[in-house]
Write an enzyme that holds these catalytic residues in place. Sequence first.
Site, PDB file in Angstrom:
ATOM      1  N   TYR A  17       0.836  -1.194   0.000  1.00  0.00           N
ATOM      2  CA  TYR A  17       0.000   0.000   0.000  1.00  0.00           C
ATOM      3  C   TYR A  17       0.881   1.258   0.000  1.00  0.00           C
ATOM      4  CZ  TYR A  17      -3.774   3.218   1.214  1.00  0.00           C
ATOM      5  OH  TYR A  17      -4.678   4.252   1.204  1.00  0.00           O
ATOM      6  N   HIS A  21       1.397   4.174  -3.038  1.00  0.00           N
ATOM      7  CA  HIS A  21       1.156   5.597  -2.793  1.00  0.00           C
ATOM      8  C   HIS A  21       2.433   6.427  -2.931  1.00  0.00           C
ATOM      9  CE1 HIS A  21      -2.834   4.351  -1.603  1.00  0.00           C
ATOM     10  NE2 HIS A  21      -3.170   5.630  -1.658  1.00  0.00           N
ATOM     11  N   TYR A  40      -3.339  16.017   2.367  1.00  0.00           N
ATOM     12  CA  TYR A  40      -3.970  14.702   2.405  1.00  0.00           C
ATOM     13  C   TYR A  40      -2.961  13.708   2.969  1.00  0.00           C
ATOM     14  CZ  TYR A  40      -6.867  10.859   0.399  1.00  0.00           C
ATOM     15  OH  TYR A  40      -7.652   9.756   0.191  1.00  0.00           O
ATOM     16  N   TRP A  75      -8.867   2.988  -8.322  1.00  0.00           N
ATOM     17  CA  TRP A  75      -9.616   2.058  -7.468  1.00  0.00           C
ATOM     18  C   TRP A  75      -9.406   0.618  -7.915  1.00  0.00           C
ATOM     19  CZ3 TRP A  75     -14.996   4.903  -7.301  1.00  0.00           C
ATOM     20  CH2 TRP A  75     -14.907   6.000  -6.440  1.00  0.00           C
TER      21      TRP A  75
END
Length: 102
Positions: A17, A21, A40, A75
């Site tokens: 993950y 990112h 963010y 997604w």
Amino acid sequence: MKIAFKMKLKPGFGTEYKKRHDEIWPALSILLKENGISDYSIFLDEETNTLFAVQQQNGNSSQDLGSTQIVQEWWAYMADIMETNADNSPKTFPLEMVFHLD
């Protein structure tokens, strides 16, 4: 407006993950910024595989951008390592702010 929400990572995918990112697609970063999303951050609770996200919004929320092709592709790219809805969007759970120190 600052919002927070949580998501769920599948067990054993914390490193993947973070890697994905760290290599976020430039077009996705641009889309978020152009739609007023800034500051963010996403944190991982490794004990529970819970992802905790906080973002500043001055426009659309990141979830409101789900109709765009780039977000739908992101997604789909992330669906193998996260809990998702039928459309591959991450299952998100809004969190209520109960304290803020300025």
